[in-house]
Structures are given as structure tokens and as C-alpha cells.
Design a protein around this motif. Structure first.
Motif: not given
Length: 362
Positions: A49-77
């Protein structure tokens, strides 16, 4: 009787179909199948089971809407989907406990605390479990963990969220080194800011922040940034950098504080008034203009992100008088951008105008 119990336990361990692990019984389903998901016990032998999230820091500002990315997959599929449980939480930092954000199983979602009504799980694509946050708040920045749970297996990834902002040093009206840690937190909050983290101070130092007075940081350490080594700031023998006094006692020790203010909602402007004002008159004039007297964090944010530029000082909510210089010139103090301060003048003196903050955009 004393020997009967150990003998009984030994016999139970040997009985087929009743494996005995650490004091708990685990019974197998018929034909080795788990009726919950249709897979046999130990299905993860050879399956990852593999969980994928971004390595880089996400930047936003107060009052904004933001999405924190996260996906998963299996190896083998896998050929067909499997039911999983998703959990998002905000990691503990600097004494603040962990905060549950969201838990989801299938289409059912539950949110917690201050995140209620502001978050949801985004599942636009197969095995996407990103977190959407609406109307970002000052306290929302930090590290979030996305955890995917499949039966007894779980994997997770981290997402770091930063709000765009500006770090500024702040002193007590009575002078240098007057705040304990808790008073420093309150002082920053009163100026529409929070106590800065080390990462935020370090980034500000990289951008040129130079300050000799030591101040509290979010982890209750005391540090100060120096871009040019000099005798009053630790001596000439030390290289430029962020100097540290290390952790200090939160209640007994007293220093200044480094605050962090995020990008401004609304605008800061200086009143065009025919006469100079006392502090009380400045508050009243702002109210009559449909605004409020500005806070220090709001002034720094307006200077940093809106390019606010002014040569004459205005009263602020804390009783200080300051002015922002985005375009340095000879008649506006030092020949570098920054927010200049006249300290905390006599509040009854008529020497300054007022810096106002309006929440409406123009």
C-alpha cells in the motif's frame, strides 16, 4: 490446581483453528476468506500500500481555499477496489496537541473541532483522498498527515501548509525584554498575528531580516537574526545567521517576540486629516471613516504584500506610531525598505495621523 491453568493454555495453543497470540484468539473465516473484504488473511504478503503526498511545502493565504493532495495505490495494482478508512489530522507542534480533522469511510465523512463546516474529502479520481480546506485561518498552517487504513495495514504521508506572511519583531510598550512566553503569544494575537516559528524566522533572515534583540519563537526558544555581524550583536567573530539562546522557561524568562502576520484581508491606509491627532482622536477618526485603527501586523502585511508606502507616521492600535516605506528615499529614514517606528509616544500628543484598516476591498 496450580499446574492446571498452564497445562490448559499449552493445550489450547496446539488446537487446530485456535491460534493463540499475545493473549487474544483470532479465528479464521471459512476457506481462509475474510468476509469483510473478500480477501484472505495476510493479503498484504507481496502487496504494498503506497500513499503519495507532495514533498514541497504548499503556500496559501488567509481566507483562501486550498487542497492538500493525497492519493494511494497498490503495488502490484488491484483489479477491483477495496474499502479503506481515511483519516486526516494536524500534527502536534510546540506543545499544541494533535487535532483530528476528518475521518471518512466510503461516502461517510466526519469532521472535528474548528474544521467543522470548512473541510471535506476530495475524491475526484480513483483513490484520491485529498483534503479541501475553505476559508483558511491564521492557525491552520502546519503539518497534516493523510492516513489510509486497509484492514490491519495502514500507510500515511505528510503535507506541510504555510501561509504567506511577514515576520516582525515586537516589543512591549514599556521597553525591551518584558514578555514571558504566554504574554508574547497574547501580544502577537492582539496585533493580528501569531508567534513565528523557527522556519518562518529563518526564511525572514534569508530575505534580509536583521535584529539584535532576542525574541520568543513558537517552540518557546529564544533567537534573533543577524545578517551583518557586529559587536553589539554577538560580536564580530560570529558568522551571520539566526543566533539561539535555546529553550527558555515559558513563565519566568522575559524577552521580546517575533510575530508572524499573514497576507491582509482588506486594506490599510493613512487618514488624510487636516490636523494631527492624539491616539484617542485617531481611533475616533478611523471609526468615523468606517474603519478601525490598524494593528501592527496589519501594517506590516500591507507594506509587504500591498506595497504601502508612507513617509509620515500614524497611530496604531497598540499606541505605537509607525510608517511603512516600500520605496526608500532620502527624506524617509534608512535607505532600505521596512516599517519605521517612533516607539510609543505620549498618547495625548498631537504629532501623528492615523493608520486605518478597512475590511472592504477597493
Amino acid at each position: 490446581m496450580g499446574l492446571q491453568l498452564p497445562i490448559l493454555l499449552l493445550l489450547l495453543c496446539c488446537v487446530s483453528g485456535l491460534p493463540f497470540y499475545n493473549g487474544f484468539y483470532y479465528s479464521n473465516r471459512p476457506n481462509g476468506r475474510n468476509l469483510d473484504n473478500g480477501y484472505s488473511k495476510g493479503i498484504f504478503n507481496g502487496l504494498k500500500l503506497v500513499v503519495e503526498t507532495p514533498e514541497e511545502t504548499l503556500f496559501s493565504h488567509r481566507g483562501a481555499n486550498v487542497t492538500l493532495p493525497c492519493r494511494y495505490h497498490y503495488e502490484p495494482a488491484l483489479a477491483s477496489p477495496r474499502p479503506v478508512r481515511i483519516k486526516w489530522w494536524k500534527l502536534s507542534e510546540n506543545g499544541v496537541p494533535e487535532q483530528d480533522v476528518l475521518v471518512a469511510i466510503g461516502l461517510r465523512q466526519r469532521t472535528f473541532g474548528d474544521y467543522r463546516g470548512r473541510v471535506r474529502l476530495r475524491q475526484d479520481r480513483a483513490r484520491e483522498v485529498s483534503l479541501e480546506i475553505w476559508d483558511l485561518r491564521l492557525e491552520d498552517y502546519g503539518r497534516y498527515r493523510c492516513e489510509v487504513i486497509d484492514g490491519l495495514e495502514d500507510e500515511s504521508g505528510l503535507v506541510e501548509l504555510e501561509l504567506r506572511g511577514v515576520v516582525f519583531p515586537y516589543q512591549h510598550p514599556q521597553g525591551r525584554y518584558k514578555f514571558n512566553f504566554h504574554e508574547a503569544q497574547q501580544a502577537c494575537e492582539e496585533q493580528d498575528a501569531v508567534v513565528a516559528s523557527f522556519e518562518q524566522l529563518f526564511r525572514a533572515w534569508e530575505e534580509g531580516l536583521d535584529w539584535c534583540n532576542a525574541g520568543w519563537l513558537q517552540d518557546a526558544s529564544v533567537q534573533y537574526p543577524v545578517t551583518q555581524a557586529r559587536r553589539p550583536c554577538g560580536g564580530l567573530g560570529l558568522a551571520p545567521g539566526v543566533r539561539s539562546y535555546g529553550p527558555r522557561h515559558r513563565r519566568l524568562h522575559r524577552y521580546d517576540v517575533f510575530c508572524f502576520a499573514v497576507a491582509l484581508r482588506g486594506q490599510v491606509y493613512y487618514l488624510e486629516h487636516p490636523e494631527k491627532l492624539t491616539l484617542a482622536e485617531a481611533r475616533e477618526a478611523c471609526w468615523e471613516d468606517g474603519a478601525q485603527i490598524a494593528k501592527v501586523g496589519q501594517l506590516f502585511a500591507a507594506w509587504k504584500f500591498s506595497g504601502l508606502d508612507r513617509c509620515d507616521a500614524g497611530w496604531l492600535a497598540d499606541g505605537s506610531a509607525r510608517y511603512p516605506v516600500a520605496h526608500p528615499r532620502s527624506n524617509c529614514g534608512a535607505l532600505e525598505p521596512g516599517v519605521r517606528s517612533f516607539g510609543f509616544p505620549d498618547p495625548h500628543s498631537r504629532k501623528h495621523t492615523a493608520a486605518s484598516h478597512s475590511r472592504s476591498f477597493t
